[in-house]
Design a protein around this motif. Structure first.
Motif, PDB file in Angstrom:
ATOM      1  N   GLY A 218       3.152  27.623   7.608  1.00  0.00           N
ATOM      2  CA  GLY A 218       3.075  28.894   8.318  1.00  0.00           C
ATOM      3  C   GLY A 218       4.430  29.319   8.842  1.00  0.00           C
ATOM      4  N   PRO A 219       4.500  30.497   9.455  1.00  0.00           N
ATOM      5  CA  PRO A 219       5.787  31.002   9.935  1.00  0.00           C
ATOM      6  C   PRO A 219       6.272  30.290  11.189  1.00  0.00           C
ATOM      7  N   LEU A 220       7.574  30.220  11.343  1.00  0.00           N
ATOM      8  CA  LEU A 220       8.209  29.782  12.586  1.00  0.00           C
ATOM      9  C   LEU A 220       8.950  30.987  13.145  1.00  0.00           C
ATOM     10  N   VAL A 221       8.470  31.520  14.251  1.00  0.00           N
ATOM     11  CA  VAL A 221       9.034  32.728  14.847  1.00  0.00           C
ATOM     12  C   VAL A 221       9.726  32.347  16.155  1.00  0.00           C
ATOM     13  N   SER A 222      10.951  32.793  16.314  1.00  0.00           N
ATOM     14  CA  SER A 222      11.738  32.443  17.503  1.00  0.00           C
ATOM     15  C   SER A 222      12.079  33.688  18.301  1.00  0.00           C
ATOM     16  N   ILE A 223      12.148  33.526  19.616  1.00  0.00           N
ATOM     17  CA  ILE A 223      12.599  34.603  20.495  1.00  0.00           C
ATOM     18  C   ILE A 223      13.374  33.989  21.644  1.00  0.00           C
ATOM     19  N   ASN A 224      14.568  34.500  21.872  1.00  0.00           N
ATOM     20  CA  ASN A 224      15.387  34.063  23.000  1.00  0.00           C
ATOM     21  C   ASN A 224      15.106  35.016  24.155  1.00  0.00           C
ATOM     22  N   ILE A 225      14.362  34.547  25.130  1.00  0.00           N
ATOM     23  CA  ILE A 225      13.910  35.408  26.220  1.00  0.00           C
ATOM     24  C   ILE A 225      15.081  35.944  27.028  1.00  0.00           C
ATOM     25  N   ALA A 226      16.132  35.150  27.162  1.00  0.00           N
ATOM     26  CA  ALA A 226      17.284  35.596  27.946  1.00  0.00           C
ATOM     27  C   ALA A 226      18.025  36.737  27.268  1.00  0.00           C
ATOM     28  N   ALA A 227      17.832  36.906  25.953  1.00  0.00           N
ATOM     29  CA  ALA A 227      18.570  37.926  25.210  1.00  0.00           C
ATOM     30  C   ALA A 227      17.833  39.251  25.123  1.00  0.00           C
ATOM     31  N   VAL A 228      16.602  39.322  25.632  1.00  0.00           N
ATOM     32  CA  VAL A 228      15.795  40.540  25.540  1.00  0.00           C
ATOM     33  C   VAL A 228      15.650  41.135  26.939  1.00  0.00           C
ATOM     34  N   PRO A 229      15.928  42.424  27.123  1.00  0.00           N
ATOM     35  CA  PRO A 229      15.749  43.048  28.446  1.00  0.00           C
ATOM     36  C   PRO A 229      14.309  42.901  28.934  1.00  0.00           C
ATOM     37  N   ASP A 230      14.141  42.730  30.232  1.00  0.00           N
ATOM     38  CA  ASP A 230      12.811  42.529  30.808  1.00  0.00           C
ATOM     39  C   ASP A 230      11.848  43.641  30.428  1.00  0.00           C
ATOM     40  N   THR A 231      12.356  44.881  30.349  1.00  0.00           N
ATOM     41  CA  THR A 231      11.480  46.023  30.071  1.00  0.00           C
ATOM     42  C   THR A 231      10.945  46.010  28.645  1.00  0.00           C
ATOM     43  N   LEU A 232      11.556  45.247  27.763  1.00  0.00           N
ATOM     44  CA  LEU A 232      11.137  45.219  26.360  1.00  0.00           C
ATOM     45  C   LEU A 232      10.385  43.948  25.988  1.00  0.00           C
ATOM     46  N   LEU A 233      10.320  43.007  26.915  1.00  0.00           N
ATOM     47  CA  LEU A 233       9.744  41.708  26.565  1.00  0.00           C
ATOM     48  C   LEU A 233       8.268  41.801  26.187  1.00  0.00           C
ATOM     49  N   GLU A 234       7.493  42.606  26.931  1.00  0.00           N
ATOM     50  CA  GLU A 234       6.060  42.686  26.635  1.00  0.00           C
ATOM     51  C   GLU A 234       5.829  43.228  25.229  1.00  0.00           C
ATOM     52  N   GLU A 236       7.939  43.037  22.804  1.00  0.00           N
ATOM     53  CA  GLU A 236       8.457  42.037  21.872  1.00  0.00           C
ATOM     54  C   GLU A 236       7.438  40.930  21.646  1.00  0.00           C
ATOM     55  N   PHE A 237       6.720  40.557  22.684  1.00  0.00           N
ATOM     56  CA  PHE A 237       5.716  39.503  22.569  1.00  0.00           C
ATOM     57  C   PHE A 237       4.441  39.986  21.870  1.00  0.00           C
ATOM     58  N   PHE A 238       3.905  41.118  22.332  1.00  0.00           N
ATOM     59  CA  PHE A 238       2.553  41.513  21.939  1.00  0.00           C
ATOM     60  C   PHE A 238       2.494  42.695  20.987  1.00  0.00           C
ATOM     61  N   GLY A 239       3.640  43.342  20.691  1.00  0.00           N
ATOM     62  CA  GLY A 239       3.639  44.454  19.773  1.00  0.00           C
ATOM     63  C   GLY A 239       3.275  45.762  20.446  1.00  0.00           C
ATOM     64  N   VAL A 240       3.319  46.827  19.653  1.00  0.00           N
ATOM     65  CA  VAL A 240       3.076  48.174  20.162  1.00  0.00           C
ATOM     66  C   VAL A 240       2.066  48.865  19.266  1.00  0.00           C
ATOM     67  N   ALA A 241       1.039  49.453  19.868  1.00  0.00           N
ATOM     68  CA  ALA A 241       0.045  50.203  19.103  1.00  0.00           C
ATOM     69  C   ALA A 241       0.659  51.516  18.620  1.00  0.00           C
ATOM     70  N   PRO A 242       0.131  52.102  17.529  1.00  0.00           N
ATOM     71  CA  PRO A 242       0.667  53.374  17.039  1.00  0.00           C
ATOM     72  C   PRO A 242       0.625  54.444  18.125  1.00  0.00           C
ATOM     73  N   GLY A 243       1.783  55.105  18.345  1.00  0.00           N
ATOM     74  CA  GLY A 243       1.846  56.196  19.317  1.00  0.00           C
ATOM     75  C   GLY A 243       1.601  55.777  20.746  1.00  0.00           C
ATOM     76  N   ARG A 253       3.850  48.440  15.707  1.00  0.00           N
ATOM     77  CA  ARG A 253       4.751  47.329  15.375  1.00  0.00           C
ATOM     78  C   ARG A 253       4.173  46.031  15.894  1.00  0.00           C
ATOM     79  N   ASP A 254       4.154  45.023  15.042  1.00  0.00           N
ATOM     80  CA  ASP A 254       3.640  43.717  15.433  1.00  0.00           C
ATOM     81  C   ASP A 254       4.631  43.012  16.353  1.00  0.00           C
ATOM     82  N   GLY A 255       4.090  42.268  17.315  1.00  0.00           N
ATOM     83  CA  GLY A 255       4.914  41.457  18.184  1.00  0.00           C
ATOM     84  C   GLY A 255       5.063  40.046  17.638  1.00  0.00           C
ATOM     85  N   LYS A 256       5.766  39.216  18.394  1.00  0.00           N
ATOM     86  CA  LYS A 256       6.065  37.862  17.920  1.00  0.00           C
ATOM     87  C   LYS A 256       4.798  37.008  17.801  1.00  0.00           C
TER      88      LYS A 256
END
Length: 488
Positions: A218-234, A236-243, A253-256
């Motif tokens: 399966g996939p190995l997905v990495s995210i460096n939490i310190a490198a992502v602004p706090d406002t974008l972390l959610e 980045e983790f859970f993705g964004v529904a259309p519109g 967009r799918d999240g991690k």
């Protein structure tokens, strides 16, 4: 037939008559027609369309009309026409009833609002009369499907682990014990917490654990939490529904977590996660489900989490900077990576491996180290650990024309760029032995907080759990350890 003497003279009347005439013409010439309302429900079908009902699994018109079109006509795009307001003038529709050449048109009110849609079956079984077009459509569809398969395979390949546990260089006692523990935890699906200073190889070990696990395919997905602004972390983790918000991708967009489904999610620098997001991460770890930003749909995933940090999470819990319940959820299988200064016996093997990689990347001959240079390297404090060792070796290799590097080849400034690790205080200055250990302090803090919450809620455990921002089950588990609190 319409009597020409009855033709209205006003323009709106002419338009209504034209629409009626066109509708009657379509009904008589088309293979079948249907009309939908704005809720996607079928409100009418033509006599010609009724002959398709057996192929769709229906005997009577009353069983078909009144239902949502998505439920009764496989692969239809009628709902899309209503939702978008855009027509699909010519399309091929294939389902269990056959293959059809169809047209789909939105129906609008006088105010321009979409109030339904008209679907027209232009040709039944077009493969008999439109063989070249059907064959071309089939080839294009196959090419599109193959492109999707290649893209999916490429995405999986890009998320394969780049290292194995054997890639963690070292034959000393500390390195061997760490690799033994890593192989052991790789056989489970429980969360792993990698603890160690920066540059000790936490990400490499995370790759190795994934590669040795049953999730290696399966996939190995990495995210460096310190490198992502706090406002974008959610997002980045859970993705964004259309519109979900202005400027969001119309396709979503799918999240991690979604990308890591069936594999492993590596959370680097977990100690930098903001408190507001920690509760949401805890819920995903416990329930293995989440909702994308702006969505009300719950998505289930199968993800194993490996977290890493160079910070003291236990001290952060005591200071209220990290949630205790999340710490316990992550700290199931902790692995402590030793700093380089505690395994100096591995410097020679590390220097050789790093030297090979430096030579390969630079295209220059691999440099050798003199015994004096190795001895000198082993006496350094290495506050930056293996990352700093590589920097020192790379600088010396690229700046020297000699095949063998001696002590003179190294720039002392490269070793002085980081502060030396803090030394233990002298015995006279050390803390007295009667200070309570940190785990006992954390437990006392938890007990005090629970007692205060129960007092404020007059013993209401559900309200107390909400006040403490922990689950009711977590509260009950703690009350079994301190029964006097539950009886108060």
């Amino acid at each position: 037939m319409i009597n020409s003497s009855q033709l209205p003279l006003d323009a709106p009347g002419v338009l209504r008559l034209a629409a009626r005439t066109m509708f009657e013409l379509l009904e008589s010439s088309a293979q079948g027609m249907m009309v939908l309302d704005r809720e996607h429900r079928i409100v009418w079908i033509s006599e010609g369309y009724k002959r398709f009902l057996p192929g769709l699994g229906f005997e009577h018109e009353s069983d078909f009309v009144g239902r949502r079109v998505e439920e009764v006509v496989p692969n239809t795009l009628m709902a899309q026409v209503i939702d978008s307001g855009q027509p699909i003038l010519v399309d091929l529709l294939s389902n269990k009833a056959g293959t059809f050449l169809v047209s789909r048109l939105p129906l609008r009110s006088d105010a321009g609002e979409v109030i339904g849609a008209l679907g027209v079956v232009l040709l039944d079984h077009p493969e008999t009369t439109m063989q070249p077009l059907i064959a071309k459509f089939g080839r294009l569809q196959q090419e599109l499907d193959e492109a999707h398969r290649r893209l999916a395979a490429e995405q999986v390949r890009n998320r394969r682990p780049k290292h194995t546990i054997a890639s963690f260089i070292g034959a000393g006692p500390a390195a061997l014990e760490l690799k033994r523990q890593a192989r052991r935890v790789a056989q489970t699906d429980a969360p792993v917490l990698l603890l160690g200073e920066t540059g000790t190889g936490k990400e490499l070990l995370a790759h190795g654990i994934h590669a040795a696990s049953r999730r290696a395919g399966g996939p190995l997905v990495s995210i460096n939490i310190a490198a992502v602004p706090d406002t974008l972390l959610e997002a980045e983790f859970f993705g964004v529904a259309p519109g979900a918000y202005t400027g969001a991708d119309r396709k979503g967009r799918d999240g991690k977590f979604a990308l890591a489904d069936g594999g492993t999610l590596f959370l680097d620098e977990i100690g930098d996660m903001p408190l507001a997001l920690q509760s949401k991460l805890l819920r995903v770890l416990q329930e293995q489900e989440f909702e994308a930003l702006g969505s009300n749909t719950v998505r289930r995933v199968d993800v194993r989490v490996i977290a890493a940090t160079s910070r003291d999470l236990a001290a952060m819990v005591a200071a209220g900077e990290f949630r205790a319940d999340l710490f316990y959820r992550l700290n199931v299988l902790p692995l402590k990576l030793p700093p380089l200064r505690e395994r100096l016996e591995d410097i020679e093997a590390l220097a050789e491996t790093l030297g090979e990689d430096i030579a390969r990347r630079s295209g220059m001959p691999q440099r050798q180290l003199s015994p004096e240079a190795l001895d000198w390297l082993a006496r350094q404090p290495w506050p930056g650990n293996i990352r700093q060792l590589r920097n020192v070796l790379e600088q010396a290799s690229l700046m020297s024309d000699e095949i063998q590097l001696g002590v003179h080849s190294f720039d002392p400034a490269a070793l002085a760029c980081l502060p030396a690790p803090a030394e233990a205080p002298p015995a006279a200055a050390q803390a007295p032995h009667h200070i309570r250990p940190l785990p006992e302090r954390i437990e006392a803090l938890e007990r005090e907080a629970i007692a205060e919450a129960l007092a404020l809620t007059e013993g209401n455990r559900m309200a107390a759990a909400r006040l403490l921002q922990i689950s009711r089950a977590s509260l009950y588990e703690r009350l079994t350890r301190w029964p006097d609190l539950g009886a108060a």
